[in-house]
Write a protein that holds these residues in place. Structure first.
Motif, PDB file in Angstrom:
ATOM      1  N   HIS A 189      -9.133  -4.387  -5.873  1.00  0.00           N
ATOM      2  CA  HIS A 189      -9.329  -5.025  -4.569  1.00  0.00           C
ATOM      3  C   HIS A 189     -10.617  -4.541  -3.893  1.00  0.00           C
ATOM      4  O   HIS A 189     -10.647  -4.291  -2.685  1.00  0.00           O
ATOM      5  N   LEU A 190     -11.666  -4.425  -4.687  1.00  0.00           N
ATOM      6  CA  LEU A 190     -12.934  -3.960  -4.110  1.00  0.00           C
ATOM      7  C   LEU A 190     -13.550  -4.998  -3.192  1.00  0.00           C
ATOM      8  O   LEU A 190     -14.462  -4.671  -2.424  1.00  0.00           O
ATOM      9  N   ASP A 191     -13.049  -6.244  -3.229  1.00  0.00           N
ATOM     10  CA  ASP A 191     -13.483  -7.243  -2.255  1.00  0.00           C
ATOM     11  C   ASP A 191     -12.995  -6.876  -0.857  1.00  0.00           C
ATOM     12  O   ASP A 191     -13.573  -7.284   0.148  1.00  0.00           O
ATOM     13  N   ILE A 192     -11.942  -6.078  -0.790  1.00  0.00           N
ATOM     14  CA  ILE A 192     -11.390  -5.604   0.485  1.00  0.00           C
ATOM     15  C   ILE A 192     -11.933  -4.227   0.840  1.00  0.00           C
ATOM     16  O   ILE A 192     -12.388  -3.983   1.964  1.00  0.00           O
ATOM     17  N   TYR A 193     -11.904  -3.309  -0.131  1.00  0.00           N
ATOM     18  CA  TYR A 193     -12.222  -1.905   0.147  1.00  0.00           C
ATOM     19  C   TYR A 193     -13.690  -1.550  -0.040  1.00  0.00           C
ATOM     20  O   TYR A 193     -14.175  -0.580   0.550  1.00  0.00           O
ATOM     21  N   GLY A 194     -14.386  -2.282  -0.878  1.00  0.00           N
ATOM     22  CA  GLY A 194     -15.790  -1.971  -1.127  1.00  0.00           C
ATOM     23  C   GLY A 194     -15.990  -0.943  -2.212  1.00  0.00           C
ATOM     24  O   GLY A 194     -16.742  -1.159  -3.156  1.00  0.00           O
ATOM     25  N   THR A 195     -15.306   0.202  -2.103  1.00  0.00           N
ATOM     26  CA  THR A 195     -15.455   1.280  -3.083  1.00  0.00           C
ATOM     27  C   THR A 195     -14.088   1.853  -3.433  1.00  0.00           C
ATOM     28  O   THR A 195     -13.118   1.718  -2.674  1.00  0.00           O
ATOM     29  N   LYS A 196     -14.027   2.509  -4.582  1.00  0.00           N
ATOM     30  CA  LYS A 196     -12.799   3.186  -4.990  1.00  0.00           C
ATOM     31  C   LYS A 196     -12.435   4.282  -4.000  1.00  0.00           C
ATOM     32  O   LYS A 196     -11.257   4.485  -3.671  1.00  0.00           O
ATOM     33  N   ALA A 197     -13.439   4.983  -3.487  1.00  0.00           N
ATOM     34  CA  ALA A 197     -13.188   6.064  -2.533  1.00  0.00           C
ATOM     35  C   ALA A 197     -12.518   5.536  -1.261  1.00  0.00           C
ATOM     36  O   ALA A 197     -11.600   6.173  -0.719  1.00  0.00           O
ATOM     37  N   GLU A 198     -12.961   4.380  -0.793  1.00  0.00           N
ATOM     38  CA  GLU A 198     -12.364   3.803   0.411  1.00  0.00           C
ATOM     39  C   GLU A 198     -10.929   3.360   0.146  1.00  0.00           C
ATOM     40  O   GLU A 198     -10.062   3.505   1.009  1.00  0.00           O
ATOM     41  N   MET A 199     -10.682   2.855  -1.046  1.00  0.00           N
ATOM     42  CA  MET A 199      -9.330   2.462  -1.411  1.00  0.00           C
ATOM     43  C   MET A 199      -8.406   3.679  -1.464  1.00  0.00           C
ATOM     44  O   MET A 199      -7.288   3.668  -0.953  1.00  0.00           O
ATOM     45  N   GLN A 200      -8.892   4.764  -2.077  1.00  0.00           N
ATOM     46  CA  GLN A 200      -8.089   5.977  -2.167  1.00  0.00           C
ATOM     47  C   GLN A 200      -7.831   6.581  -0.789  1.00  0.00           C
ATOM     48  O   GLN A 200      -6.775   7.173  -0.539  1.00  0.00           O
ATOM     49  N   LYS A 201      -8.775   6.399   0.117  1.00  0.00           N
ATOM     50  CA  LYS A 201      -8.586   6.851   1.500  1.00  0.00           C
ATOM     51  C   LYS A 201      -7.389   6.147   2.131  1.00  0.00           C
ATOM     52  O   LYS A 201      -6.593   6.763   2.864  1.00  0.00           O
ATOM     53  N   ALA A 202      -7.226   4.857   1.842  1.00  0.00           N
ATOM     54  CA  ALA A 202      -6.088   4.108   2.370  1.00  0.00           C
ATOM     55  C   ALA A 202      -4.778   4.621   1.790  1.00  0.00           C
ATOM     56  O   ALA A 202      -3.759   4.720   2.500  1.00  0.00           O
ATOM     57  N   PHE A 203      -4.771   4.976   0.498  1.00  0.00           N
ATOM     58  CA  PHE A 203      -3.568   5.543  -0.108  1.00  0.00           C
ATOM     59  C   PHE A 203      -3.208   6.877   0.553  1.00  0.00           C
ATOM     60  O   PHE A 203      -2.023   7.172   0.765  1.00  0.00           O
ATOM     61  N   ARG A 204      -4.203   7.664   0.869  1.00  0.00           N
ATOM     62  CA  ARG A 204      -3.921   8.937   1.537  1.00  0.00           C
ATOM     63  C   ARG A 204      -3.325   8.706   2.921  1.00  0.00           C
ATOM     64  O   ARG A 204      -2.425   9.427   3.359  1.00  0.00           O
ATOM     65  N   GLN A 205      -3.836   7.701   3.613  1.00  0.00           N
ATOM     66  CA  GLN A 205      -3.271   7.396   4.923  1.00  0.00           C
ATOM     67  C   GLN A 205      -1.817   6.943   4.784  1.00  0.00           C
ATOM     68  O   GLN A 205      -0.953   7.345   5.573  1.00  0.00           O
ATOM     69  N   PHE A 206      -1.537   6.114   3.772  1.00  0.00           N
ATOM     70  CA  PHE A 206      -0.165   5.691   3.509  1.00  0.00           C
ATOM     71  C   PHE A 206       0.736   6.900   3.293  1.00  0.00           C
ATOM     72  O   PHE A 206       1.831   6.998   3.862  1.00  0.00           O
ATOM     73  N   ALA A 207       0.272   7.853   2.496  1.00  0.00           N
ATOM     74  CA  ALA A 207       1.057   9.058   2.219  1.00  0.00           C
ATOM     75  C   ALA A 207       1.291   9.886   3.477  1.00  0.00           C
ATOM     76  O   ALA A 207       2.336  10.522   3.629  1.00  0.00           O
ATOM     77  N   SER A 208       0.335   9.871   4.373  1.00  0.00           N
ATOM     78  CA  SER A 208       0.450  10.663   5.601  1.00  0.00           C
ATOM     79  C   SER A 208       1.468  10.079   6.574  1.00  0.00           C
ATOM     80  O   SER A 208       1.851  10.747   7.543  1.00  0.00           O
ATOM     81  N   GLN A 209       1.914   8.844   6.324  1.00  0.00           N
ATOM     82  CA  GLN A 209       2.817   8.168   7.244  1.00  0.00           C
ATOM     83  C   GLN A 209       4.289   8.385   6.908  1.00  0.00           C
ATOM     84  O   GLN A 209       5.170   7.762   7.496  1.00  0.00           O
ATOM     85  N   ILE A 210       4.568   9.276   5.948  1.00  0.00           N
ATOM     86  CA  ILE A 210       5.957   9.584   5.600  1.00  0.00           C
ATOM     87  C   ILE A 210       6.651  10.227   6.798  1.00  0.00           C
ATOM     88  O   ILE A 210       6.095  11.078   7.482  1.00  0.00           O
ATOM     89  N   ARG A 211       7.874   9.816   7.021  1.00  0.00           N
ATOM     90  CA  ARG A 211       8.608  10.301   8.183  1.00  0.00           C
ATOM     91  C   ARG A 211       9.028  11.765   8.049  1.00  0.00           C
ATOM     92  O   ARG A 211       9.097  12.300   6.936  1.00  0.00           O
ATOM     93  N   SER A 212       9.337  12.354   9.177  1.00  0.00           N
ATOM     94  CA  SER A 212       9.870  13.709   9.201  1.00  0.00           C
ATOM     95  C   SER A 212      11.142  13.775   8.361  1.00  0.00           C
ATOM     96  O   SER A 212      12.026  12.919   8.477  1.00  0.00           O
ATOM     97  N   GLY A 213      11.224  14.766   7.473  1.00  0.00           N
ATOM     98  CA  GLY A 213      12.384  14.917   6.610  1.00  0.00           C
ATOM     99  C   GLY A 213      12.326  14.084   5.352  1.00  0.00           C
ATOM    100  O   GLY A 213      13.266  14.115   4.547  1.00  0.00           O
ATOM    101  N   GLY A 214      11.238  13.331   5.155  1.00  0.00           N
ATOM    102  CA  GLY A 214      11.103  12.475   3.988  1.00  0.00           C
ATOM    103  C   GLY A 214      10.451  13.176   2.816  1.00  0.00           C
ATOM    104  O   GLY A 214      10.359  14.406   2.758  1.00  0.00           O
ATOM    105  N   ALA A 215       9.968  12.378   1.859  1.00  0.00           N
ATOM    106  CA  ALA A 215       9.387  12.964   0.651  1.00  0.00           C
ATOM    107  C   ALA A 215       8.352  12.033   0.047  1.00  0.00           C
ATOM    108  O   ALA A 215       8.472  10.806   0.132  1.00  0.00           O
ATOM    109  N   LEU A 216       7.337  12.629  -0.579  1.00  0.00           N
ATOM    110  CA  LEU A 216       6.339  11.899  -1.350  1.00  0.00           C
ATOM    111  C   LEU A 216       6.539  12.205  -2.826  1.00  0.00           C
ATOM    112  O   LEU A 216       6.632  13.375  -3.218  1.00  0.00           O
ATOM    113  N   LEU A 217       6.620  11.151  -3.642  1.00  0.00           N
ATOM    114  CA  LEU A 217       6.654  11.276  -5.098  1.00  0.00           C
ATOM    115  C   LEU A 217       5.337  10.738  -5.631  1.00  0.00           C
ATOM    116  O   LEU A 217       5.080   9.537  -5.592  1.00  0.00           O
ATOM    117  N   LEU A 218       4.507  11.628  -6.134  1.00  0.00           N
ATOM    118  CA  LEU A 218       3.142  11.282  -6.526  1.00  0.00           C
ATOM    119  C   LEU A 218       2.975  11.404  -8.033  1.00  0.00           C
ATOM    120  O   LEU A 218       3.359  12.429  -8.626  1.00  0.00           O
TER     121      LEU A 218
END
Length: 461
Positions: A189-218
């Motif tokens: 989806h580089l038509d949206i993100y422009g670069t791989k780094a920008e896309m990965q930045k969005a994934f990190r933001q998604f991961a940061s939105q996990i609720r209190s008491g939740g879990a990330l499986l990476l």
């Protein structure tokens, strides 16, 4: 909540799940899509009217009240669409699909599966395990479950809802998971993100939105560290067989075209599992799904029983013919890494059996951005039948064609048996060659040709 919901692009897999939800809870639902498909036919059969004409006169009178109607639109619909323009010009509330999904999951303990590949199978398997367990769940899926012949179900008794978290257009950033799974972060989806780094930045933001008491499986090795989640959220890694990962499979063995394995887990190992779905790559998807189900409270026996009965999704390593003389598999793979993964699984099961691949490239931008990678992975087929690029939401880009891909493929393997084939000629072209093992791939409309290919091969056999 509104009384009326109109979906512009209702035939999309994510849109259709939402349409089915609001219809199930008693709201008035209708929509538009430009193409009639098997899925739109099923939605109509459910009692939801759909128009395939981009004409404002086709909008039912019920949905012309701006106070009572919410319009849900997908980014795949162009801005100059007449129906969408009407709603916007008349002052209706128009929202993206992701916003509605975000509101629905905020009211539940959401299990959200993200990733540039693997998310549909993983989310559907996680939902299947929970549905079959005492835990239960609702689900908004990115594919049609073969077990249930739907991409949506509701369980008002369970606090859990499983959904696919789509990275396209940053849609997944509307979600706040209880459990988040990230399967892959390959450039896309580089038509949206422009670069791989920008896309990965969005994934990190998604991961940061996990609720209190939740879990990330990476997925083990992805570039996200445990500091991204809050102090009271857990951080786990998973992998197919890498012992460094918190969750991983061991004693993996193939039995026919299925796999038997055990899973090492910090929540307690689970022995002697058999996945009812073919494909070595699906063992890794199973590890992620099992981990998320364990975190939600499913028992070992419930997980074991559910894995054995899982039949996957339409168009995910889906068998249409499986005989000694001929095998026909249909798969949604449309990114070079997905294609490589699918081909590896096919080779693991069938060895050096002559492989015919029919592939339809999806999007001009994706074809342009990953042309060399597409050429490298497709050149490993024994026989290759290529369709023209499926444009979806895009206009043509000068010089970006299927023939351009074929030229690159021939530079890698000059003697490869490769042909550019019109859609109406595909079934005959497959039947005329070595059809011992046939793999059809692509995210466009190549799947509409599968019944014809299947019929032609059975006639030939």
């Amino acid at each position: 909540m509104k009384k009326n919901y109109y979906f512009v692009g209702i035939g999309g897999i994510g849109m259709s799940a939402l349409a089915r939800h609001f219809h199930a809870i008693g709201c008035n639902v209708s929509g538009y899509d430009r193409t009639q498909t098997r899925l739109t036919n099923e939605i109509i059969a459910d009692g939801i009217p759909i128009t395939f004409e981009d004409d404002v006169n086709t909008i039912p009178e019920t949905f012309r009240s701006k106070n009572d109607t919410l319009v849900v639109a997908t980014p795949a619909i162009p801005a100059n669409n007449a129906i969408l323009s009407y709603f916007r010009n008349e002052g209706f509330e128009v929202v993206k699909r992701s916003v509605v999904l975000g509101h629905l999951t905020d009211a539940a303990d959401a299990v959200c599966v993200a990733g540039t590949h693997g998310k549909t199978t993983t989310s559907t398997l996680a939902a299947h395990i929970l549905r079959a367990s005492h835990v239960g769940c609702s689900a908004f899926l990115g594919g049609i479950s073969v077990n249930y012949d739907t991409n949506y179900w509701s369980n008002t008794e369970s606090p859990f809802v499983v959904t696919e978290a789509d990275e396209y257009d940053r849609s997944f950033l509307t979600l706040h998971p209880h459990v988040a799974v990230i399967t892959a972060m390959d450039a896309d989806h580089l038509d949206i993100y422009g670069t791989k780094a920008e896309m990965q930045k969005a994934f990190r933001q998604f991961a940061s939105q996990i609720r209190s008491g939740g879990a990330l499986l990476l997925k083990y090795g992805l570039p996200i560290d445990d500091e991204i989640v809050s102090e009271d959220a857990e951080f786990f890694t998973y992998a197919r067989e890498n012992k460094e990962a918190d969750f991983h499979a061991f004693r993996v063995k193939r039995v026919g075209n299925k796999y038997n394995f055990s899973i090492s887990s910090p929540l307690g190992d689970i022995e002697d599992l058999t996945l009812g779905l073919p494909g070595l790559h699906n063992v890794e998807n199973a590890v992620a799904a099992v981990a998320s189900a364990q975190l939600c409270g499913a028992t070992d026996d419930e997980i074991r029983d559910a894995l054995a009965t899982f039949r996957g999704n339409r168009r995910r390593f889906e068998y249409h013919i499986d005989t000694e003389k001929c095998v026909l598999i249909d798969d949604y793979a449309h990114h070079p890494q997905e294609i490589a993964t699918t081909l590896n699984s096919v080779r693991d099961i069938y060895g050096k059996r002559p492989l015919t691949v029919a592939f339809q490239p999806h999007l001009y931008t994706r074809t342009r951005d990953f042309a060399d990678d597409f050429a490298k992975v497709l050149s490993t087929a024994d026989r290759l039948l290529m369709l023209d690029i499926y444009p979806a939401r895009e206009l043509p880009i000068e010089g970006v064609t299927t023939q351009m891909l074929i030229d690159k493929i021939k530079k890698i393997r000059s003697n490869i048996d490769v042909h550019l084939v019109a859609k109406e000629q595909l079934a005959q072209a497959i039947a005329e060659g070595n059809h011992e093992l046939v793999l059809i791939m692509g995210a466009g409309n190549i799947d509409a040709l599968v019944p014809e290919v299947e019929a032609k091969l059975k006639e030939t056999l």
